[in-house]
Design a protein around this motif. Structure first.
Motif, PDB file in Angstrom:
ATOM      1  N   ASP A   1     -45.229  -2.280 -75.186  1.00 58.15           N
ATOM      2  CA  ASP A   1     -46.408  -2.414 -76.060  1.00 58.15           C
ATOM      3  C   ASP A   1     -47.510  -1.444 -75.662  1.00 58.15           C
ATOM      4  N   LYS A   2     -47.111  -0.180 -75.455  1.00 59.57           N
ATOM      5  CA  LYS A   2     -48.070   0.865 -75.082  1.00 59.57           C
ATOM      6  C   LYS A   2     -48.887   0.447 -73.855  1.00 59.57           C
ATOM      7  N   ALA A   3     -48.156   0.183 -72.779  1.00 60.33           N
ATOM      8  CA  ALA A   3     -48.768  -0.386 -71.582  1.00 60.33           C
ATOM      9  C   ALA A   3     -49.866   0.497 -70.999  1.00 60.33           C
ATOM     10  N   LEU A   4     -49.670   1.807 -70.981  1.00 59.02           N
ATOM     11  CA  LEU A   4     -50.684   2.673 -70.382  1.00 59.02           C
ATOM     12  C   LEU A   4     -51.961   2.693 -71.212  1.00 59.02           C
ATOM     13  N   LEU A   5     -51.824   2.683 -72.519  1.00 60.63           N
ATOM     14  CA  LEU A   5     -53.005   2.587 -73.388  1.00 60.63           C
ATOM     15  C   LEU A   5     -53.740   1.277 -73.141  1.00 60.63           C
ATOM     16  N   ARG A   6     -52.997   0.193 -73.035  1.00 60.33           N
ATOM     17  CA  ARG A   6     -53.637  -1.111 -72.792  1.00 60.33           C
ATOM     18  C   ARG A   6     -54.354  -1.141 -71.452  1.00 60.33           C
ATOM     19  N   ALA A   7     -53.780  -0.469 -70.451  1.00 64.38           N
ATOM     20  CA  ALA A   7     -54.407  -0.432 -69.128  1.00 64.38           C
ATOM     21  C   ALA A   7     -55.770   0.249 -69.185  1.00 64.38           C
ATOM     22  N   VAL A   8     -55.835   1.367 -69.889  1.00 63.36           N
ATOM     23  CA  VAL A   8     -57.099   2.089 -70.004  1.00 63.36           C
ATOM     24  C   VAL A   8     -58.092   1.306 -70.859  1.00 63.36           C
ATOM     25  N   GLN A   9     -57.600   0.669 -71.904  1.00 65.96           N
ATOM     26  CA  GLN A   9     -58.489  -0.134 -72.752  1.00 65.96           C
ATOM     27  C   GLN A   9     -59.104  -1.285 -71.969  1.00 65.96           C
ATOM     28  N   TRP A  10     -58.317  -1.933 -71.087  1.00 62.71           N
ATOM     29  CA  TRP A  10     -58.874  -3.040 -70.308  1.00 62.71           C
ATOM     30  C   TRP A  10     -59.966  -2.538 -69.371  1.00 62.71           C
ATOM     31  N   LEU A  11     -59.746  -1.417 -68.738  1.00 63.34           N
ATOM     32  CA  LEU A  11     -60.752  -0.887 -67.825  1.00 63.34           C
ATOM     33  C   LEU A  11     -62.051  -0.572 -68.561  1.00 63.34           C
ATOM     34  N   HIS A  12     -61.950  -0.104 -69.791  1.00 67.25           N
ATOM     35  CA  HIS A  12     -63.143   0.238 -70.564  1.00 67.25           C
ATOM     36  C   HIS A  12     -63.816  -0.979 -71.169  1.00 67.25           C
ATOM     37  N   THR A  13     -63.044  -1.842 -71.819  1.00 62.98           N
ATOM     38  CA  THR A  13     -63.646  -2.907 -72.621  1.00 62.98           C
ATOM     39  C   THR A  13     -63.870  -4.208 -71.868  1.00 62.98           C
ATOM     40  N   GLU A  14     -63.008  -4.547 -70.940  1.00 63.34           N
ATOM     41  CA  GLU A  14     -63.127  -5.810 -70.215  1.00 63.34           C
ATOM     42  C   GLU A  14     -63.790  -5.636 -68.852  1.00 63.34           C
ATOM     43  N   SER A  15     -63.394  -4.603 -68.139  1.00 66.87           N
ATOM     44  CA  SER A  15     -63.913  -4.399 -66.789  1.00 66.87           C
ATOM     45  C   SER A  15     -65.170  -3.536 -66.755  1.00 66.87           C
ATOM     46  N   ASN A  16     -65.462  -2.850 -67.858  1.00 67.14           N
ATOM     47  CA  ASN A  16     -66.608  -1.936 -67.898  1.00 67.14           C
ATOM     48  C   ASN A  16     -66.547  -0.946 -66.729  1.00 67.14           C
ATOM     49  N   ASP A  17     -65.367  -0.364 -66.552  1.00 71.16           N
ATOM     50  CA  ASP A  17     -65.123   0.541 -65.421  1.00 71.16           C
ATOM     51  C   ASP A  17     -64.474   1.831 -65.940  1.00 71.16           C
ATOM     52  N   PRO A  18     -65.224   2.643 -66.679  1.00 72.82           N
ATOM     53  CA  PRO A  18     -64.642   3.868 -67.244  1.00 72.82           C
ATOM     54  C   PRO A  18     -64.305   4.892 -66.174  1.00 72.82           C
ATOM     55  N   ALA A  19     -63.498   5.850 -66.551  1.00 70.65           N
ATOM     56  CA  ALA A  19     -63.091   6.900 -65.619  1.00 70.65           C
ATOM     57  C   ALA A  19     -64.287   7.734 -65.197  1.00 70.65           C
ATOM     58  N   GLY A  20     -64.289   8.127 -63.925  1.00 69.03           N
ATOM     59  CA  GLY A  20     -65.339   8.995 -63.401  1.00 69.03           C
ATOM     60  C   GLY A  20     -64.756   9.987 -62.428  1.00 69.03           C
ATOM     61  N   SER A  21     -65.575  10.882 -61.967  1.00 70.28           N
ATOM     62  CA  SER A  21     -65.199  11.852 -60.933  1.00 70.28           C
ATOM     63  C   SER A  21     -63.928  12.600 -61.330  1.00 70.28           C
ATOM     64  N   ASP A  22     -62.904  12.575 -60.452  1.00 72.18           N
ATOM     65  CA  ASP A  22     -61.689  13.349 -60.718  1.00 72.18           C
ATOM     66  C   ASP A  22     -60.697  12.617 -61.618  1.00 72.18           C
ATOM     67  N   ASP A  23     -61.142  11.523 -62.253  1.00 69.29           N
ATOM     68  CA  ASP A  23     -60.271  10.786 -63.173  1.00 69.29           C
ATOM     69  C   ASP A  23     -60.661  10.981 -64.634  1.00 69.29           C
ATOM     70  N   THR A  24     -61.683  11.775 -64.907  1.00 73.78           N
ATOM     71  CA  THR A  24     -62.199  11.858 -66.278  1.00 73.78           C
ATOM     72  C   THR A  24     -61.210  12.478 -67.254  1.00 73.78           C
ATOM     73  N   TRP A  25     -60.208  13.189 -66.746  1.00 75.55           N
ATOM     74  CA  TRP A  25     -59.188  13.776 -67.622  1.00 75.55           C
ATOM     75  C   TRP A  25     -58.263  12.718 -68.214  1.00 75.55           C
ATOM     76  N   ALA A  26     -58.094  11.603 -67.496  1.00 73.34           N
ATOM     77  CA  ALA A  26     -57.052  10.643 -67.855  1.00 73.34           C
ATOM     78  C   ALA A  26     -57.202  10.070 -69.272  1.00 73.34           C
ATOM     79  N   PRO A  27     -58.387   9.600 -69.695  1.00 70.39           N
ATOM     80  CA  PRO A  27     -58.484   9.060 -71.050  1.00 70.39           C
ATOM     81  C   PRO A  27     -58.169  10.099 -72.130  1.00 70.39           C
ATOM     82  N   HIS A  28     -58.459  11.376 -71.863  1.00 69.55           N
ATOM     83  CA  HIS A  28     -58.165  12.403 -72.851  1.00 69.55           C
ATOM     84  C   HIS A  28     -56.642  12.539 -73.068  1.00 69.55           C
ATOM     85  N   VAL A  29     -55.885  12.433 -71.981  1.00 67.57           N
ATOM     86  CA  VAL A  29     -54.437  12.493 -72.106  1.00 67.57           C
ATOM     87  C   VAL A  29     -53.914  11.257 -72.851  1.00 67.57           C
ATOM     88  N   ILE A  30     -54.442  10.103 -72.513  1.00 62.61           N
ATOM     89  CA  ILE A  30     -54.056   8.869 -73.204  1.00 62.61           C
ATOM     90  C   ILE A  30     -54.341   8.993 -74.705  1.00 62.61           C
TER      91      ILE A  30
END
Length: 397
Positions: free
Chosen positions: A365-394
């Protein structure tokens, strides 16, 4: 006033123009009273209007011949033109040489050839490629050499400039001659991935078959060579650790498999990855830590399943074995950099597996997309520093 302005137009550079080359057309004009308007037209279309001299228009152009001219007016509407009458000046854009063939572990040389050589993305990659990489140290998990070498490989694939390939070859030769590996699996997992990708991008197999054979032997050995401080090898790390350790190790394992053409181990690595995403029928051999973030502690997974609720809160998409690193289940969720660190490795795995024909982005069920969505919407923990590329790939996939 009946005197027309005097105008002159030219382009630069005047030779070796390719589709990626920025061509600057410059029009200068003078008048006995004053110039009020300068226009530059290319291929019959108005491209630039200026109210003072010089008038400058930089742009890139498609393959083939392009015609241009310029006009200038004064306040009395007297018109000057270069060339005079109905003539035009011209330049020709040559087609770039075709790239070598190859489907690409991470990206193909054909795809790179179609990318622009301008803008912040290109500038950042080229800036990294233009630096001195140093000597690869696969046992140092923070060694930046792999990033530099990868950049050189990408710029070589785009430009064909030999100096960049030479830098990659020097690094690969250093790895071949590096002796027995002595370090942790995590370091090897974080560092190794870039080198088979770089070797693929510079077409090492054709360029230097002898070195390529040595490099293949070396990276095959590194899959199973003994590692310290936890997992016993890179493959053991991938199959034992359901967190950032195993995720990075899996990325390097898959890159090596693809470079070697080892379809059997690639299939095994894909099964492990799918198991981590939540398909325990594919693989369930991981050693988990604290289970309080798991949706079903009796059947732990690397990514919680779709729709999972705990104590009234959504934990759909949580990476339980990385989220636990900041503490057991609580709300609001604690923040830890290990979530994004873990995603680095599995996003890399998904990119490569997808190119190899696996439906990795849609698994579970698009597990990697769901993982990023949870970090953004539920945890309020968006990508920062050397991880900012990751959401663009997703988002891309």
């Amino acid at each position: 006033d009946t005197t027309a302005p005097s105008v002159s137009v030219s382009h630069s550079p005047t030779s070796s123009i390719q589709a990626s080359t920025s061509v600057t057309i410059t029009a200068t004009a003078t008048d006995n009273v004053g110039v009020s308007n300068i226009e530059i037209l290319v291929d019959g279309l108005l491209k630039k209007i200026c109210t003072s001299s010089p008038c400058i228009h930089p742009s890139t152009y498609s393959d083939g011949a392009h015609n241009y001219y310029a006009t200038a007016k004064d306040a009395a509407n007297n018109l000057g033109r270069d060339p005079a009458g109905s003539g035009t000046k011209s330049f020709t854009v040559s087609a770039a040489p075709p790239p070598p063939s190859g489907s690409g572990i991470w990206i193909s040389r054909q795809e790179i050839a179609a990318l622009p050589m301008s803008g912040s993305g290109w500038n950042n990659v080229k800036s990294a490629a233009d630096g001195s990489c140093g000597t690869p140290n696969l046992a140092n998990q923070d060694d930046p050499t792999n990033v530099c070498v990868m950049a050189k490989a990408l710029v070589y694939a785009r430009t064909g400039q030999e100096s960049y390939r030479s830098g990659v070859v020097a690094a690969l030769r250093s790895i071949v001659n590096s002796g027995t590996y002595s370090g942790r699996a995590l370091a090897l997992g974080r560092e190794l991935i870039a080198y088979p990708i770089a070797a693929d991008l510079i077409d090492l197999k054709t360029y230097d078959p002898a070195l390529d054979s040595q490099f293949r032997n070396k990276i095959k050995q590194l899959l199973t060579t003994s590692t310290s401080g936890g997992p016993s090898s890179l493959i053991n790390c991938h199959e034992d650790r359901p967190n950032n350790w195993g995720n990075h190790c899996g990325g390097s394992r898959i890159a090596v498999d693809l470079y070697l053409g080892d379809t059997a181990d690639l299939q095994r690595a894909a099964q492990v990855f799918k198991g981590w995403l939540g398909d325990r029928s594919s693989y369930a051999g991981f050693a988990y830590g604290d289970l309080s973030w798991q949706c079903n502690p009796s059947a732990p997974v690397g990514v919680n399943p779709k729709g999972c609720i705990k104590s009234g809160h959504s934990i759909d998409g949580v990476l339980p074995d990385d989220q636990r690193r900041c503490g057991g289940f609580s709300w609001p969720p604690c923040h830890t950099g290990y979530n994004w660190e873990g995603l680095q490795g599995v996003i890399a795995q998904a990119v490569m597996l997808n190119r190899a024909g696996y439906d990795a982005w849609n698994w579970q069920d698009k597990a990697l997309l769901r993982a990023v969505q949870w970090l953004h919407t539920e945890s309020n923990d968006p990508a920062g520093s050397d991880d900012t590329w990751a959401p663009h790939v997703i988002n891309y996939y």
